[in-house]
Write a protein that holds these residues in place. Structure first.
Motif, PDB file in Angstrom:
ATOM      1  N   ARG A 222      -0.328   0.699 -11.242  1.00 55.88           N
ATOM      2  CA  ARG A 222      -1.210   1.785 -10.827  1.00 55.88           C
ATOM      3  C   ARG A 222      -0.751   2.044  -9.435  1.00 55.88           C
ATOM      4  NH1 ARG A 222      -5.480  -1.030 -13.556  1.00 55.88           N
ATOM      5  NH2 ARG A 222      -6.010  -1.787 -11.509  1.00 55.88           N
ATOM      6  N   LEU A 223      -0.255   1.305  -8.606  1.00 60.13           N
ATOM      7  CA  LEU A 223       0.223   1.569  -7.367  1.00 60.13           C
ATOM      8  C   LEU A 223       1.115   2.779  -7.064  1.00 60.13           C
ATOM      9  CD1 LEU A 223       0.443  -2.052  -5.759  1.00 60.13           C
ATOM     10  CD2 LEU A 223      -1.349  -0.196  -5.182  1.00 60.13           C
ATOM     11  N   ASP A 224       0.826   3.569  -5.943  1.00 61.54           N
ATOM     12  CA  ASP A 224       1.617   4.606  -5.703  1.00 61.54           C
ATOM     13  C   ASP A 224       2.004   4.819  -4.331  1.00 61.54           C
ATOM     14  OD1 ASP A 224       1.479   8.031  -5.280  1.00 61.54           O
ATOM     15  OD2 ASP A 224       2.991   7.196  -6.800  1.00 61.54           O
ATOM     16  N   ARG A 225       3.167   5.398  -3.732  1.00 66.08           N
ATOM     17  CA  ARG A 225       3.571   5.463  -2.584  1.00 66.08           C
ATOM     18  C   ARG A 225       2.371   6.355  -1.685  1.00 66.08           C
ATOM     19  NH1 ARG A 225       8.887   5.970  -0.141  1.00 66.08           N
ATOM     20  NH2 ARG A 225      10.112   4.529  -1.023  1.00 66.08           N
ATOM     21  N   GLY A 226       2.002   7.481  -2.432  1.00 66.19           N
ATOM     22  CA  GLY A 226       1.187   8.296  -1.919  1.00 66.19           C
ATOM     23  C   GLY A 226      -0.324   7.851  -1.589  1.00 66.19           C
ATOM     24  N   GLN A 227      -0.533   6.418  -1.889  1.00 62.22           N
ATOM     25  CA  GLN A 227      -2.067   5.781  -1.610  1.00 62.22           C
ATOM     26  C   GLN A 227      -1.724   5.336  -0.324  1.00 62.22           C
ATOM     27  OE1 GLN A 227      -1.588   3.069  -4.875  1.00 62.22           O
ATOM     28  NE2 GLN A 227      -3.658   3.891  -5.960  1.00 62.22           N
ATOM     29  N   PHE A 228      -0.655   5.030   0.516  1.00 65.40           N
ATOM     30  CA  PHE A 228      -0.429   4.574   1.738  1.00 65.40           C
ATOM     31  C   PHE A 228      -0.759   5.537   2.808  1.00 65.40           C
ATOM     32  CE2 PHE A 228       2.991   1.702  -0.738  1.00 65.40           C
ATOM     33  CZ  PHE A 228       1.818   1.143  -1.190  1.00 65.40           C
ATOM     34  N   ALA A 229      -0.672   6.942   2.543  1.00 66.42           N
ATOM     35  CA  ALA A 229      -0.986   7.816   3.728  1.00 66.42           C
ATOM     36  C   ALA A 229      -2.266   7.700   4.091  1.00 66.42           C
ATOM     37  CB  ALA A 229      -0.782   9.441   3.150  1.00 66.42           C
TER      38      ALA A 229
ATOM     39  N   VAL B 164       5.902   0.973   2.768  1.00 61.86           N
ATOM     40  CA  VAL B 164       5.268   0.655   3.910  1.00 61.86           C
ATOM     41  C   VAL B 164       6.180   0.293   5.339  1.00 61.86           C
ATOM     42  CG1 VAL B 164       3.910  -1.335   4.613  1.00 61.86           C
ATOM     43  CG2 VAL B 164       3.399  -0.587   2.235  1.00 61.86           C
ATOM     44  N   ASP B 165       7.499  -0.228   4.892  1.00 61.67           N
ATOM     45  CA  ASP B 165       8.414  -0.155   6.010  1.00 61.67           C
ATOM     46  C   ASP B 165       8.602   0.991   6.642  1.00 61.67           C
ATOM     47  OD1 ASP B 165       8.265  -3.147   5.764  1.00 61.67           O
ATOM     48  OD2 ASP B 165       9.919  -3.077   4.778  1.00 61.67           O
ATOM     49  N   GLU B 166       8.742   1.981   5.912  1.00 66.90           N
ATOM     50  CA  GLU B 166       9.107   3.293   6.370  1.00 66.90           C
ATOM     51  C   GLU B 166       7.897   3.915   7.094  1.00 66.90           C
ATOM     52  OE1 GLU B 166      10.290   5.826   3.231  1.00 66.90           O
ATOM     53  OE2 GLU B 166      12.117   4.594   2.623  1.00 66.90           O
ATOM     54  N   ILE B 167       6.730   3.693   6.763  1.00 66.94           N
ATOM     55  CA  ILE B 167       5.587   4.183   7.470  1.00 66.94           C
ATOM     56  C   ILE B 167       5.411   3.400   8.789  1.00 66.94           C
ATOM     57  CG2 ILE B 167       2.980   4.497   7.485  1.00 66.94           C
ATOM     58  CD1 ILE B 167       3.261   4.692   4.512  1.00 66.94           C
TER      59      ILE B 167
ATOM     60  N   SER C  30      -3.077  -2.106  10.753  1.00 64.40           N
ATOM     61  CA  SER C  30      -3.636  -3.368  10.531  1.00 64.40           C
ATOM     62  C   SER C  30      -3.545  -3.428   9.063  1.00 64.40           C
ATOM     63  CB  SER C  30      -4.782  -3.694  11.225  1.00 64.40           C
ATOM     64  OG  SER C  30      -5.732  -2.655  10.762  1.00 64.40           O
ATOM     65  N   GLU C  31      -4.233  -2.485   8.334  1.00 66.59           N
ATOM     66  CA  GLU C  31      -4.127  -2.577   6.953  1.00 66.59           C
ATOM     67  C   GLU C  31      -2.836  -2.471   6.020  1.00 66.59           C
ATOM     68  OE1 GLU C  31      -5.915  -0.205   8.872  1.00 66.59           O
ATOM     69  OE2 GLU C  31      -8.085  -0.773   8.357  1.00 66.59           O
ATOM     70  N   LEU C  32      -2.006  -1.584   6.745  1.00 66.83           N
ATOM     71  CA  LEU C  32      -0.585  -1.606   6.297  1.00 66.83           C
ATOM     72  C   LEU C  32       0.039  -2.949   6.319  1.00 66.83           C
ATOM     73  CD1 LEU C  32       0.926   1.813   7.603  1.00 66.83           C
ATOM     74  CD2 LEU C  32       0.406   1.148   5.120  1.00 66.83           C
ATOM     75  N   PHE C  33      -0.285  -3.637   7.632  1.00 73.04           N
ATOM     76  CA  PHE C  33       0.545  -4.919   7.641  1.00 73.04           C
ATOM     77  C   PHE C  33       0.008  -6.082   6.619  1.00 73.04           C
ATOM     78  CE2 PHE C  33       1.586  -3.808  11.817  1.00 73.04           C
ATOM     79  CZ  PHE C  33       2.846  -4.046  11.954  1.00 73.04           C
TER      80      PHE C  33
END
Length: 104
Positions: free
Chosen positions: A31-38, A88-91, A43-46
């Motif tokens: 269910r995970l998608d790149r778009g969810q990371f925007a 995530v690394d790109e962000i 700190s949450e990304l780490f």
């Protein structure tokens, strides 16, 4: 600067390592998608990156034969985890361009 090549030097025995408690399930990975990371804070990304990385390291294919649907699903999930880690690394590091051809 000296270059040292070490094989399994200082690496803990994987049988002694404890499996992290907070891992994504197979269904969650699907269910995970790149778009969810925007819009997610650093700190949450780490924390997300750590959970994705731990899941990648500990994702178990189970007892299945090579080429079976279960094995193919496992490989697909590993590919997806790798893609999500890259996202995530790109962000986290938007200024770093990754060009595989330049590394060779």
């Amino acid at each position: 600067m000296k270059t040292v090549i070490a094989i399994r030097s200082g690496i803990s025995d994987t049988r002694v390592l404890k499996r992290p408690k907070d891992l994504f399930s197979g269904e969650e990975i699907d269910r995970l998608d790149r778009g969810q990371f925007a819009g997610i804070g650093r700190s949450e990304l780490f924390a997300l990156r750590r959970k994705l990385s731990d899941t990648f390291d500990w994702l178990d294919p189970g007892d299945c034969e090579i080429g079976s649907p279960k094995m193919l699903a496992w490989e697909r999930r590993l590919d997806k985890l790798n893609d999500l880690l890259d996202a995530v690394d790109e962000i986290l590091n938007p200024d770093e361009e990754i060009d595989d051809e330049e590394d060779w």
